[in-house]
Motif scaffolding. Structure first.
Motif, PDB file in Angstrom:
ATOM      1  N   ARG A  38      39.289  32.917  32.198  1.00 38.10           N
ATOM      2  CA  ARG A  38      39.935  32.775  33.517  1.00 38.10           C
ATOM      3  C   ARG A  38      39.576  31.441  34.169  1.00 38.10           C
ATOM      4  O   ARG A  38      40.403  30.830  34.844  1.00 38.10           O
ATOM      5  CB  ARG A  38      39.518  33.929  34.440  1.00 38.10           C
ATOM      6  N   THR A 271      44.041  41.467  33.648  1.00 41.56           N
ATOM      7  CA  THR A 271      43.382  40.250  33.130  1.00 41.56           C
ATOM      8  C   THR A 271      42.469  39.605  34.175  1.00 41.56           C
ATOM      9  O   THR A 271      41.698  38.709  33.860  1.00 41.56           O
ATOM     10  CB  THR A 271      44.417  39.188  32.686  1.00 41.56           C
ATOM     11  N   ASP A 277      38.382  34.766  39.576  1.00 43.62           N
ATOM     12  CA  ASP A 277      39.595  34.885  40.387  1.00 43.62           C
ATOM     13  C   ASP A 277      39.296  34.933  41.880  1.00 43.62           C
ATOM     14  O   ASP A 277      40.180  34.672  42.689  1.00 43.62           O
ATOM     15  CB  ASP A 277      40.406  36.099  39.936  1.00 43.62           C
TER      16      ASP A 277
END
Ligand SMILES: [Zn+2]
Ligand SMILES: [Zn+2]
Length: 305
Positions: A38, A271, A277
């Motif tokens: 990520r 995900t 994030d």
């Protein structure tokens, strides 16, 4: 459960009925892998401006390598457990931290790995700390006591990452024996006492259940949804998103105590990874803070200045 998920399958005590696990210990290798993925995706999306994400990706890469290169010995696990499960003065905590060498070694190795990514001044400051273990241990005490303003925010990211690499390993080795604080209604991690990064609404066999994720040892603990994490009231809970209500990244605010927590809907987007994030969605935090709400928890890659 997805094959890439770091979330272990639920505990099925009665056939067909899934019991709510009060805590979930991650599969660390997979968790780090997902975080790296990520962070790299965000670095790629930002192109030349993605330098900080590339730097963070190196940190997590180190944490992942550390699992294989420096597995903790039983005496180190026992010593870490003793540190996190006791009531102690700052001085006692500092002395016990000094007696545990694994995190200090991890810190020194992490600095070496980050050399190419750090500005000269920052590198000197961080390397200097390696030679002053007592000062380094004092900074850890400040961070563990949430006295973030007493530690340089850049140094805090690196120190916390080294500590986390060892603490997470110790807690996942101990599993349920690591739970030393009450779980019910806990705002801080029931294993290590650190604040959460954010909350996750899970998918798969635990679809819809909400867990908070620890910013230090990566454990998740269950908290009922739509009840304020901080004051437990329900009457003024609101959910905010930047676009539509089906957005996978949301903020839950409480009008009663004016606190908020970031929520990742893994049931909408499996995900997502809380730490990576969260950084990619700081715009949401700015909106909530502009409305007078105060964040519950921290992001280990962005300490308050
Ligand atoms: Zn923890
Ligand atoms: Zn509240």
């Amino acid at each position: 459960m997805h094959t890439w998920s770091d979330i272990v399958p639920p505990d099925k005590r009665t056939p067909g009925i899934v019991a709510i696990d009060p805590v979930i210990f991650p599969i660390l290798d997979k968790l780090y892998e997902r975080r790296i993925k990520r962070l790299n995706a965000q670095a790629h999306a930002l192109g030349e401006n993605g330098e900080y994400y590339r730097f963070l990706s190196q940190i997590v890469h180190f944490q992942q390598q550390n699992l294989a290169l420096s597995p903790l010995q039983q005496d180190e696990i026992t010593a870490i457990h003793a540190v996190i499960s006791r009531e102690q003065s700052n001085e006692q905590l500092e002395n016990r931290l000094l007696d545990i060498t694994c995190w200090q070694t991890a810190y020194a190795r992490l600095i070496t790995q980050l050399e190419a990514f750090l500005p000269q001044e920052m590198l000197q400051r961080l390397s200097g700390l390696s030679t002053k273990p007592q000062h380094l241990a004092r900074l850890v005490v400040h961070l563990l006591r949430a006295e973030y303003q007493l530690v340089n925010p850049g140094s805090a990211v690196v120190i916390w990452a080294a500590l986390s690499a060892c603490w997470a390993q110790a807690i996942t080795s101990l599993q349920k024996n690591a739970v030393t604080h009450p779980i019910a209604q806990s705002v801080v991690c029931p294993c290590c006492g650190a604040p959460p990064v954010a909350s996750l609404v899970l998918d798969g066999a635990r679809e819809g259940l909400r867990y908070l994720q620890c910013s230090l040892c990566e454990t998740r603990w269950h908290r009922v949804r739509a009840v304020c994490i901080a004051c437990e009231k329900t009457s003024q809970i609101d959910h905010w998103t930047l676009d539509d209500t089906k957005s996978a990244i949301q903020i839950e605010t409480c009008g009663d105590c004016k606190s908020y927590i970031k929520t990742f809907r893994l049931d909408y987007d499996p995900t997502l990874e809380a730490v990576a994030d969260d950084i990619g969605s700081f715009t949401l935090d700015k909106v909530a803070e502009a409305e007078g709400f105060l964040r519950i928890g921290i992001n280990p890659f962005s300490f308050p200045a």
